[in-house]
Design a protein around this motif. Structure first.
Motif, PDB file in Angstrom:
ATOM      1  N   PHE A 279       0.825  -1.210   0.000  1.00  0.00           N
ATOM      2  CA  PHE A 279       0.000   0.000   0.000  1.00  0.00           C
ATOM      3  C   PHE A 279       0.863   1.265   0.000  1.00  0.00           C
ATOM      4  O   PHE A 279       0.534   2.252  -0.649  1.00  0.00           O
ATOM      5  CB  PHE A 279      -0.975  -0.026   1.171  1.00  0.00           C
ATOM      6  CG  PHE A 279      -2.106  -0.998   0.943  1.00  0.00           C
ATOM      7  CD1 PHE A 279      -3.048  -0.764  -0.046  1.00  0.00           C
ATOM      8  CD2 PHE A 279      -2.206  -2.166   1.675  1.00  0.00           C
ATOM      9  CE1 PHE A 279      -4.076  -1.667  -0.295  1.00  0.00           C
ATOM     10  CE2 PHE A 279      -3.226  -3.077   1.442  1.00  0.00           C
ATOM     11  CZ  PHE A 279      -4.169  -2.825   0.451  1.00  0.00           C
ATOM     12  N   ASN A 283       0.807   3.909  -3.149  1.00  0.00           N
ATOM     13  CA  ASN A 283       0.516   5.323  -2.900  1.00  0.00           C
ATOM     14  C   ASN A 283       1.583   6.215  -3.525  1.00  0.00           C
ATOM     15  O   ASN A 283       1.288   7.173  -4.243  1.00  0.00           O
ATOM     16  CB  ASN A 283       0.435   5.540  -1.379  1.00  0.00           C
ATOM     17  CG  ASN A 283       0.068   6.954  -1.039  1.00  0.00           C
ATOM     18  OD1 ASN A 283      -0.807   7.535  -1.656  1.00  0.00           O
ATOM     19  ND2 ASN A 283       0.748   7.511  -0.062  1.00  0.00           N
ATOM     20  N   THR A 284       2.834   5.866  -3.269  1.00  0.00           N
ATOM     21  CA  THR A 284       3.931   6.691  -3.787  1.00  0.00           C
ATOM     22  C   THR A 284       3.995   6.657  -5.308  1.00  0.00           C
ATOM     23  O   THR A 284       4.172   7.687  -5.961  1.00  0.00           O
ATOM     24  CB  THR A 284       5.261   6.170  -3.212  1.00  0.00           C
ATOM     25  OG1 THR A 284       5.116   6.076  -1.814  1.00  0.00           O
ATOM     26  CG2 THR A 284       6.401   7.085  -3.564  1.00  0.00           C
ATOM     27  N   MET A 287       1.331   8.684  -6.903  1.00  0.00           N
ATOM     28  CA  MET A 287       1.695  10.113  -6.884  1.00  0.00           C
ATOM     29  C   MET A 287       2.661  10.431  -8.007  1.00  0.00           C
ATOM     30  O   MET A 287       2.550  11.451  -8.690  1.00  0.00           O
ATOM     31  CB  MET A 287       2.343  10.466  -5.543  1.00  0.00           C
ATOM     32  CG  MET A 287       1.346  10.749  -4.441  1.00  0.00           C
ATOM     33  SD  MET A 287       2.192  10.911  -2.863  1.00  0.00           S
ATOM     34  CE  MET A 287       3.217  12.316  -3.177  1.00  0.00           C
TER      35      MET A 287
END
Lengths: 405, 230
Positions: A279, A283-284, A287
């Motif tokens: 996760f 997420n990174t 982005m």
């Protein structure tokens, strides 16, 4: 060129990349620490149980383990001992008389297991002589009816050296007999349950009181090499079919349970840590994809295929893991190396753990295959974590992507 | 002469189901090899939409666009990417270079996608960066170049794949006068000497002044199409 772009992209946002790398690094290190700690913890329990209590193999009358009645003795102890003595795979053995009785003092009485041992055999097998904290071992005194009690039992029953509690036991014919024994030594094994319920006396003293002819209940064996476990066990079982020959797993279901759970729990721990990592990485990387929407649109506009865009994001994520995972593995290896020789101190929790037979010093241990498992798990995690952001990148329409600010 | 681009009755309507916005209303346009054509018109007139449609970046609502005899509406998504890579060069208003690659690598990138050999790539990169006057800046990344230099790299990149034509969307919008003049000189020279077809949208009078054909759009329709005598 995809590899070159992916590699350089990693360093575009250093803080973000370092955050991902740090999380992978810490995740890998933590995984190795937890796995090696669990393995060390369980190994210490198993070796403590084998060394102090159950040994590798035990031979009994077929009914003794279930009913624990004194009449279920081994009828051919001499042959068994003769056979074992000649077996080069056996490191040490001990014959025991086991009698469930009562220990009574002025303070009260409690049920105990009286273990009649041959002092020298027992010293070779369990090194009981080295575990005395007070007094002397059974072979160092000429006192008749000498008794070894544990520190815990001594404290509970207010016993000290030279105390003379009365042991009540069952004779081989089923009748009871009581006799005064003299505390000559106090031992500590680090297993509260065992210590509170077991006392040691000389086999000759117990045998005399029980008035039996064949009153050995147990022969315990320690092997030179664990790999010979089945060979020795099966050999004995075939030679002495009238006996029950069991290995330590069969004797102690706890040991078997811990040993079998170790493998399963390893995968559960890996799964949980990797799930958390997935996760974080998703997420990174999402982005990163969102920040580069315009650029990704341009790449597709000038001819980069969606598959190539997908690969680029996957490669980028794998690079992040490839940089940090080896560092985490190295740190994990160093941690395991240090604590495998120095031990991880759990003395703050020692009292509670000893009660269940665990040592307060855990020596971390992890085999090479576990390092390989962790490495493979990280690689799979990185690839899995990259799939969604990479898929999102391929869904971009060049014209829309390029019009984003 | 064969047409490089043939646009027939192209319409583009955004939000057809809610509040329709008609960006293109039946545009017809033909571009021949070697043209140096400017699409002009006020903001919202449909210049960029038309360029995007010709480049296969956006799908028209109606009409057809034929490039080199191929109706591009019939190409699948991946075939369109391949088609763009082989036949169309793009120059964007915001340069849109790959920031992590050097000038040389940016120009080389499309050729790599085309699978050109190392030798061919090296020769062409050198040739193109020389043509745009950046042979001494080849190892600089976009952030180390001025806006004008970046746009010249973008032109070199657009030419790297040896496309049939170059679509340039407001190529001088972010450039100062000197850089604009310099870029226009390069584009005009490439057009004249290598017969490269340019179709660009612009507001910039300096660009319009250099165009040899001026197509004016207003409210999604061509209102004038003027060829300038050389």
């Amino acid at each position: 060129m995809i590899f070159k772009i992916a590699w350089r992209n990693i360093w575009r946002s250093k803080i973000r990349s370092f955050t991902v790398m740090a999380s992978v690094l810490v995740g890998v290190w933590a995984l190795i620490f937890v796995l090696s700690f669990t393995a060390g913890f369980i190994n210490s329990y198993i070796s403590s149980a084998i060394e102090n209590e159950i040994s590798h193999i035990q031979v009994h009358h077929p009914k003794f383990m279930d009913e624990k009645e004194v009449q279920y003795t081994l009828k051919n102890t001499t042959s068994i001992v003769d056979n074992i003595s000649k077996n080069a795979m056996v490191k040490a053995f001990s014959t025991r008389i086991i009698n469930s009785g009562m220990l009574a003092t002025a303070r009260g009485s409690r049920g105990i297991q009286i273990r009649g041992i041959n002092p020298q055999e027992e010293a070779n097998l369990t090194r009981l002589n080295e575990k005395l904290t007070e007094g002397v071992y059974l072979d160092a005194t000429k006192s008749r009816n000498a008794l070894l009690v544990s520190r815990r039992l001594a404290d509970k029953m207010k016993l000290k050296l030279k105390s003379k509690p009365v042991l009540s036991l069952q004779k081989e014919d089923g009748t009871s007999i009581s006799a005064a024994f003299k505390v000559v030594g106090i031992y500590e094994l680090g297993n509260a349950l065992f210590e509170e319920t077991n006392v040691f006396v000389r086999q000759s003293d117990l045998s005399r009181l029980m008035e039996g002819e064949h009153n050995t209940h147990e022969v315990a064996l320690l092997l030179n090499n664990m790999e010979d476990l089945d060979t020795v066990k099966n050999g004995l079982a075939a030679t002495f079919p009238e006996t029950l020959v069991q290995n330590y797993k069969e004797i102690s279901p706890n040991v078997n349970l811990y040993e079998s759970q170790m493998g399963g729990s390893t995968y559960v721990i890996i799964f949980i840590v990797m799930l958390a990592l997935i996760f974080g990485i998703i997420n990174t990387m999402l982005m990163a994809v969102l920040e580069r929407t315009k650029e990704l649109g341009m790449l597709m506009a000038i001819g980069m295929k969606r598959g190539q865009v997908f690969s680029m994001i996957v490669v980028e994520t794998v690079f992040l893991a490839m940089i940090s995972a080896p560092i985490g593995l190295l740190l994990g290896f160093l941690t395991v190396s240090y604590y495998s020789s120095n031990g991880f101190d759990l003395s703050a929790y020692g009292k509670g753990m000893e009660k269940f037979g665990f040592s307060d010093q855990v020596y971390l241990s992890l085999d090479v295959s576990s390092f390989i498992t962790v490495t493979v798990a990280v690689a799979i995690t990185a690839v899995l974590a990259s799939l969604y952001p990479a898929f999102k990148a391929t869904r971009l329409k060049p014209v829309d992507a390029m019009s984003t600010v | 002469m064969d047409k490089v681009i043939k646009v027939q009755g192209v319409t583009k309507t955004y939000n057809p189901d809610t509040i329709p916005v008609h960006a293109l209303r039946g545009v017809n346009l033909e571009i021949e090899p070697g043209e140096f054509t400017a699409l002009v018109g006020p903001s919202g007139s449909g210049k960029t939409t038309l360029l995007n449609a010709i480049g296969g970046l956006d799908t028209p609502t109606g009409g057809s666009i034929t490039i080199r005899g191929q109706d591009i509406a019939k190409l699948s998504d991946s075939a369109m990417i391949e088609f763009r890579k082989q036949y169309i060069g793009f120059v964007f208003q915001a340069y849109n270079l790959i920031p992590v690659l050097t000038a040389k690598e940016n120009v080389e990138f499309v050729m790599l996608l085309q699978g050109k050999s190392q030798e061919e790539r090296a020769t062409r990169v050198k040739e193109l960066l020389k043509a745009v006057g950046l042979e001494d800046q080849i190892d600089r990344r976009p952030a180390q170049l001025s806006g004008g230099q970046q746009q010249r790299v973008a032109v070199a990149r657009a030419l790297a794949s040896k496309p049939m034509f170059i679509l340039a969307d407001e190529p001088t919008a972010n450039l100062d006068s000197k850089s604009t003049a310099n870029l226009l000189d390069i584009m005009a020279k490439l057009n004249k000497e290598e017969n490269i077809t340019f179709l660009f949208s612009t507001h910039d009078q300096r660009v319009i002044d250099r165009a040899r054909r001026i197509v004016t759009l207003e409210d999604g329709q061509i209102i004038s199409d003027e060829t300038i005598a050389s």
